[in-house]
Design a protein around this motif. Sequence first.
Motif, PDB file in Angstrom:
ATOM      1  N   ALA A  96       0.534  -1.266   0.390  1.00 33.44           N
ATOM      2  CA  ALA A  96       0.369   0.346  -0.311  1.00 33.44           C
ATOM      3  C   ALA A  96       0.915   1.192   0.083  1.00 33.44           C
ATOM      4  CB  ALA A  96      -0.731  -0.383   1.439  1.00 33.44           C
ATOM      5  N   GLY A  97       0.624   2.222  -1.093  1.00 32.85           N
ATOM      6  CA  GLY A  97       0.719   3.371  -0.973  1.00 32.85           C
ATOM      7  C   GLY A  97       2.347   3.339  -2.009  1.00 32.85           C
ATOM      8  N   ASP A  98       2.977   2.021  -2.333  1.00 30.38           N
ATOM      9  CA  ASP A  98       3.764   2.430  -3.485  1.00 30.38           C
ATOM     10  C   ASP A  98       3.499   2.915  -4.826  1.00 30.38           C
ATOM     11  OD1 ASP A  98       5.313   1.279  -1.619  1.00 30.38           O
ATOM     12  OD2 ASP A  98       5.509  -1.162  -1.861  1.00 30.38           O
ATOM     13  N   MET A 113      -4.565  -3.476 -14.510  1.00 35.59           N
ATOM     14  CA  MET A 113      -3.882  -4.028 -13.095  1.00 35.59           C
ATOM     15  C   MET A 113      -3.727  -2.571 -12.169  1.00 35.59           C
ATOM     16  SD  MET A 113      -1.390  -6.692 -11.402  1.00 35.59           S
ATOM     17  CE  MET A 113      -0.544  -5.932 -12.395  1.00 35.59           C
ATOM     18  N   PHE A 114      -3.019  -1.857 -13.319  1.00 36.26           N
ATOM     19  CA  PHE A 114      -2.501  -0.493 -12.708  1.00 36.26           C
ATOM     20  C   PHE A 114      -3.074  -0.012 -12.546  1.00 36.26           C
ATOM     21  CE2 PHE A 114       1.525  -1.605 -15.396  1.00 36.26           C
ATOM     22  CZ  PHE A 114       2.326  -2.353 -13.901  1.00 36.26           C
ATOM     23  N   PRO A 119      -5.581   0.531  -7.496  1.00 33.38           N
ATOM     24  CA  PRO A 119      -5.514   2.289  -6.685  1.00 33.38           C
ATOM     25  C   PRO A 119      -6.201   2.158  -5.790  1.00 33.38           C
ATOM     26  CG  PRO A 119      -5.450   2.242  -9.290  1.00 33.38           C
ATOM     27  CD  PRO A 119      -4.996   0.703  -9.178  1.00 33.38           C
ATOM     28  N   ARG A 120      -7.353   0.857  -5.930  1.00 34.47           N
ATOM     29  CA  ARG A 120      -7.750   0.494  -4.818  1.00 34.47           C
ATOM     30  C   ARG A 120      -7.051   0.750  -3.099  1.00 34.47           C
ATOM     31  NH1 ARG A 120     -11.412  -4.486  -5.562  1.00 34.47           N
ATOM     32  NH2 ARG A 120      -9.917  -5.193  -7.322  1.00 34.47           N
ATOM     33  N   PHE A 121      -5.563   0.206  -3.332  1.00 31.06           N
ATOM     34  CA  PHE A 121      -4.603  -0.025  -1.879  1.00 31.06           C
ATOM     35  C   PHE A 121      -3.367   1.233  -2.486  1.00 31.06           C
ATOM     36  CE2 PHE A 121      -6.135  -4.042  -4.133  1.00 31.06           C
ATOM     37  CZ  PHE A 121      -6.341  -4.379  -3.132  1.00 31.06           C
ATOM     38  N   THR A 126       3.014   5.360 -13.163  1.00 26.71           N
ATOM     39  CA  THR A 126       3.318   6.489 -13.503  1.00 26.71           C
ATOM     40  C   THR A 126       3.837   5.931 -15.229  1.00 26.71           C
ATOM     41  OG1 THR A 126       4.150   7.812 -12.592  1.00 26.71           O
ATOM     42  CG2 THR A 126       5.315   9.182 -14.321  1.00 26.71           C
ATOM     43  N   TYR A 127       3.332   6.235 -16.191  1.00 32.27           N
ATOM     44  CA  TYR A 127       3.284   5.584 -17.885  1.00 32.27           C
ATOM     45  C   TYR A 127       4.512   6.780 -18.090  1.00 32.27           C
ATOM     46  CZ  TYR A 127      -0.422   2.946 -16.739  1.00 32.27           C
ATOM     47  OH  TYR A 127      -1.704   1.764 -16.290  1.00 32.27           O
ATOM     48  N   ILE A 128       5.113   5.583 -18.695  1.00 33.96           N
ATOM     49  CA  ILE A 128       6.887   6.681 -19.487  1.00 33.96           C
ATOM     50  C   ILE A 128       7.308   6.024 -20.913  1.00 33.96           C
ATOM     51  CG2 ILE A 128       7.566   6.923 -17.680  1.00 33.96           C
ATOM     52  CD1 ILE A 128       9.938   5.522 -18.373  1.00 33.96           C
TER      53      ILE A 128
END
Length: 386
Positions: A96-98, A113-114, A119-121, A126-128
Motif C-alpha cells: 500500500a502506498g507504493d 491492473m495498474f 489504486p484501491r490500495f 506513472t507511464y513513460i
Amino acid sequence: MEISHILNELGEDRSLYFNAVSPPIVQSSNFVFDTFEDLRKAFEDEDSAYLYSRGKNPTIEILRKKLAALDGAEDALVFNSGASAIFASVLANVGAGDHIVSVDKPYSWAWRMFDNMLPRFNVTTTYIDGTRIENFEKAILPNTRIIYLECPNSNTFEMQDLEAVARLAKERGIITIVDNSYSTPLHQKPISLGIDLSLQSATKYLGGHSDTVAGVLTGKKDMLQKIFNEQLLNNGSGISPFNAWLILRGLRTLPVRLQHITKTTEKVIGFLKNHPKIERVIFPFDENFPQIELARKQLSGACGLLTIVLKADSHEAIERFTYSLKHFLVAVSWGGHESLILPQAAGIAPETFDPTIEKHRMARMYLGLEDADYLIQDLEQALTVL
C-alpha cells in the motif's frame, strides 16, 4: 547449457516413468506420504515435495526446469495464463502506498491492473516513453518499487535498453519486470541483462499450437519462492498438469518453428514493403525501425509479429480487405501454427474512423507455419480491394 539438451533431456528421468519417451501427464490432485516426517516437511515448504498439484506436480516440475534453463534463470514458475504471471510478479513486490513506473501502453491486462485494481490500495503508476533512459530517471519517486517493461511491445514494438534500465533500478533498489513474450528466451535474454523477473505468455510461441493458455515467470530462486508461497498457492493460479504437458510438447519444436517463421517473415515483409497499398511496415529488424540499433544489440532475432499501415481512406475499406483474406484468421494472440490479422479499426466505431490518424489504419499481422508464397498470394489478392 545447449538448447538441444534443455528441450529434449533436461529434467527428464525416464527410469521414473516406465522408460517412456514422452513424460507422462501426472493428473493427480494429491500425493501419498510414508512418514509423518515427510508430511511435516511438505507442510513447511510445498515447493520441496509433491503434496498437492495446486503447487508442485511432477509434469509441471519438468517444465519449470526447462523454462528456467532457457532463460538462464535460477528458477521458473508456470501460471494458468500470462495475465496471472503479470499479476503475481507485481503483487509480490508492492505494498500500500507504493509507486510503479511502467512503459506507456503495456499489455491490456497489465494496464487494467495498474489503473483499476492497484489504486484501491493506493498504489500509483506513472507511464513513460520507455525508449529513453532519462524518462525512467525522471519518473522514479522515493516510493517507486517496480519498473515494468515490455520489450518489444506487441503492436508497434518499442523497446527499452534493458541493461541500462536494470543498472539504474539496481542503483535505486527497484525491482525490474519485463514482458518478453514477443522475443521468447531464444531471441532475448533479459535475466543476463540484469532484469530481476522475466515473464512471457507461454500461450504464444512456447505452446505453439493455439491449444493452451499459460504464463511463465523466471528469476532468482528466493524471489520466485516468495511468489510461489504468497501468490501462486494463495490464488490457485498455477498451471494444470495437462496444459504443462502441452507446453512441453510445444518446446520440442520451438527452434525449428521460429526458424521457419523467421524466413517466412523476411519474404513477406519484402513483398509488403514494395506494395503500393502499404504505407509502411513496422518490424524491429526493418531498416527504417527507429530503434534498429538497439534491436540488433539486444535481440538475436525476431519472428512473425509485424504491423502494417494500410493506405485506406475508410473503415469499410479496411474491413473489406480483412475479410478478403482467405488464409489469415481474424483473431488476437500469436505464436501458433496459423497466420492471423488484427486491424486496429476493429476496435474503432466506423463514425469515429479518421484516415489521417495512422493508428486507425494499422493492422497487426502474425505469420504462422504456412508457406511464404501461399501467404503472399493471399495478401496480394486481398490488397486489390483497397
